[in-house]
Enzyme design. Structure first.
Site, PDB file in Angstrom:
ATOM      1  N   ALA A   1       0.813  -1.212   0.000  1.00 45.40           N
ATOM      2  CA  ALA A   1       0.000   0.000   0.000  1.00 45.40           C
ATOM      3  C   ALA A   1       0.847   1.262   0.000  1.00 45.40           C
ATOM      4  CB  ALA A   1      -0.932   0.000   1.213  1.00 45.40           C
ATOM      5  N   THR A   2       2.029   1.222   0.602  1.00 48.19           N
ATOM      6  CA  THR A   2       2.880   2.410   0.613  1.00 48.19           C
ATOM      7  C   THR A   2       3.256   2.819  -0.802  1.00 48.19           C
ATOM      8  OG1 THR A   2       3.760   1.984   2.830  1.00 48.19           O
ATOM      9  CG2 THR A   2       5.108   3.336   1.368  1.00 48.19           C
TER      10      THR A   2
ATOM     11  N   GLN B   1      -7.118  -0.740   5.963  1.00 48.05           N
ATOM     12  CA  GLN B   1      -7.752  -1.355   7.126  1.00 48.05           C
ATOM     13  C   GLN B   1      -9.220  -1.701   6.886  1.00 48.05           C
ATOM     14  OE1 GLN B   1      -6.110  -2.262   9.833  1.00 48.05           O
ATOM     15  NE2 GLN B   1      -4.169  -1.263   9.405  1.00 48.05           N
TER      16      GLN B   1
ATOM     17  N   ASN C   1      -5.824   3.307  11.127  1.00 49.10           N
ATOM     18  CA  ASN C   1      -5.071   2.140  11.574  1.00 49.10           C
ATOM     19  C   ASN C   1      -4.771   2.156  13.059  1.00 49.10           C
ATOM     20  OD1 ASN C   1      -3.342   4.380  10.626  1.00 49.10           O
ATOM     21  ND2 ASN C   1      -1.655   3.099  11.317  1.00 49.10           N
TER      22      ASN C   1
ATOM     23  N   CYS D   1       4.333   0.905  11.894  1.00 44.84           N
ATOM     24  CA  CYS D   1       5.229   1.639  10.996  1.00 44.84           C
ATOM     25  C   CYS D   1       5.968   2.754  11.715  1.00 44.84           C
ATOM     26  CB  CYS D   1       4.427   2.214   9.828  1.00 44.84           C
ATOM     27  SG  CYS D   1       3.543   0.958   8.883  1.00 44.84           S
TER      28      CYS D   1
ATOM     29  N   SER E   1      -3.828  -3.473   0.601  1.00 51.67           N
ATOM     30  CA  SER E   1      -2.667  -4.305   0.914  1.00 51.67           C
ATOM     31  C   SER E   1      -3.112  -5.727   1.207  1.00 51.67           C
ATOM     32  CB  SER E   1      -1.935  -3.729   2.129  1.00 51.67           C
ATOM     33  OG  SER E   1      -0.851  -4.550   2.511  1.00 51.67           O
TER      34      SER E   1
ATOM     35  N   HIS F   1      -1.478  -8.140   3.052  1.00 54.88           N
ATOM     36  CA  HIS F   1      -1.180  -8.763   4.349  1.00 54.88           C
ATOM     37  C   HIS F   1      -2.096  -8.292   5.477  1.00 54.88           C
ATOM     38  CE1 HIS F   1       1.214  -5.708   6.738  1.00 54.88           C
ATOM     39  NE2 HIS F   1       1.272  -5.133   5.558  1.00 54.88           N
TER      40      HIS F   1
ATOM     41  N   THR G   1       8.929  -7.214 -12.773  1.00 61.82           N
ATOM     42  CA  THR G   1       8.348  -8.549 -12.912  1.00 61.82           C
ATOM     43  C   THR G   1       7.444  -8.853 -11.721  1.00 61.82           C
ATOM     44  OG1 THR G   1      10.317  -9.303 -14.097  1.00 61.82           O
ATOM     45  CG2 THR G   1       8.872 -10.997 -13.168  1.00 61.82           C
TER      46      THR G   1
END
Length: 367
Positions: free
Chosen positions: A73-74, A177, A149, A314, A194, A196, A232
């Site tokens: 996401a960053t 989130q 978050n 983070c 994201s 994860h 890739t």
């Protein structure tokens, strides 16, 4: 005790890989190793895996757009802001955005862009009427997250998108989130997600881009991902992301019911703590609470049996009070006496009950 024996209550930081995602990834980690951008038959087979994953990711996003796979996401947020704005742009962000949004917007402001920071209420919500008052007649971008978050508040994203559109701009939503848990904001123009955070693998995310929105690439090279993100792709990561999204879609109601039940249980067992942020306009898998006089750094050091957080993973280690808790009016002392608990699909009632007993006991010893 072993690491796996700890009670895990940090689901805002990351989630366990779902069995379905793990199984989906395995073939592409070894036997089916081919490059999805190769023109031969084996490469085309991998491209089909990537596109099937993309289809699954997009089922949780609005229609009428394209999805660009990124490293997370960053990167998606950087692509959205830097790819759509210039040094002449006028950008507004909420005061409680993730660092990926705040730091990128501040970088662009350093290049000459105008940056407006929208305050939030004591409940941690952007006041749309106040935003209308603060914003100029022309705005190029409003960036606001769907679910915070740190404190879990659910922002009025669609109303802010209407405001952005009325003033000629775009709406970027950091939906990390909320993705897979809540419906995506239907009228956003750019949405970052994201894998994860929805029981998928780390190292992959996506940016959804509404049709007609033009972006410039950040990464140049082979022109993959519709020319917007060279490099890739990993079929394994894509497959895991797609599988996690598919499970999230089918389990959305069941997951929500489980989260709601654990929220109610947590309210009972942490009755001596004060909730930070709105109680109602909130994702109920997040409980950010404080108890005056508790030294959270010591609490986390003393309590090894429970994995929880003092804020965003983070920003951990910075030593600074949370910018989110400051923005809702907490003092530095109050911010430093706050903890964040998060649960999800694999959490149990016993996790909440035992964690509460341990955390409350350790807090009493400190006090």
């Amino acid at each position: 005790m072993s690491l796996t024996d700890a009670i895990y209550l940090d689901f805002q930081a990351t989630t366990r890989l779902a069995n379905e995602a793990f199984d989906a990834m395995l073939p592409y980690l070894n036997a089916h190793f081919w490059n999805p951008h190769s023109a031969h038959r084996l490469g085309r087979a991998m491209k089909a895996v990537v596109e099937n994953a993309r289809d699954n990711v997009e089922t949780l996003l609005p229609s009428g757009g394209q999805t660009i796979f990124t490293s997370g996401a960053t990167e998606a947020i950087n692509l959205a802001i830097k790819g759509s704005m210039t040094s002449q742009s006028v950008i507004a962000v909420s005061a409680i955005e993730h660092a990926a949004v705040l730091d990128t917007a501040e970088w662009l402001a350093g290049q000459g862009a105008t940056l407006i920071v929208l305050p939030v209420t004591a409940d941690g919500l952007v006041d749309v009427a106040e935003a209308e008052r603060l914003l100029p007649e022309r705005i190029d971008l409003i960036a606001v997250m769907q679910v915070n978050n740190e404190i879990g508040t659910i922002q009025p994203v669609e109303a802010l998108a209407d405001l952005a559109h009325a003033r000629g701009g775009l709406l970027l939503c950091d939906a990390v989130q909320g993705y897979g848990r809540l419906p995506a904001p239907a009228n956003a123009d750019l949405i970052a997600v994201s894998a994860h955070k929805i029981y998928g693998p780390k190292g992959i995310g996506a940016l959804w881009v509404r049709d007609g929105v033009k972006l410039s690439p950040l990464i140049h090279g082979g022109g993959q991902e519709q020319g917007l993100r060279s490099g890739t792709l990993s079929p394994a990561l894509c497959a895991g992301f797609g599988a996690a999204a598919k499970v999230a879609r089918t389990r959305m109601e069941a997951d929500a019911a489980q989260i709601a039940a654990l929220w109610q249980l947590s309210r009972t067992h942490f009755a001596g703590w004060t909730i930070n942020g709105s109680v109602d306009a909130r994702y109920h898998g997040n409980l950010n609470i404080r108890r005056d006089g508790v030294d959270v750094a010591r609490l986390m050091s003393d309590l090894r049996e429970v994995a929880f957080s003092a804020g965003s993973a983070c920003a951990s280690g910075s030593g600074r009070p949370s910018h989110v808790l400051r923005a809702i009016g907490l003092s530095d002392a109050q911010a430093k006496s706050s903890i964040r608990l998060g649960w999800g699909r694999y959490s149990t009632e016993e996790d909440i009950i035992v964690a509460a007993r341990l955390i409350n006991g350790a807090a009493e010893e400190i006090l």
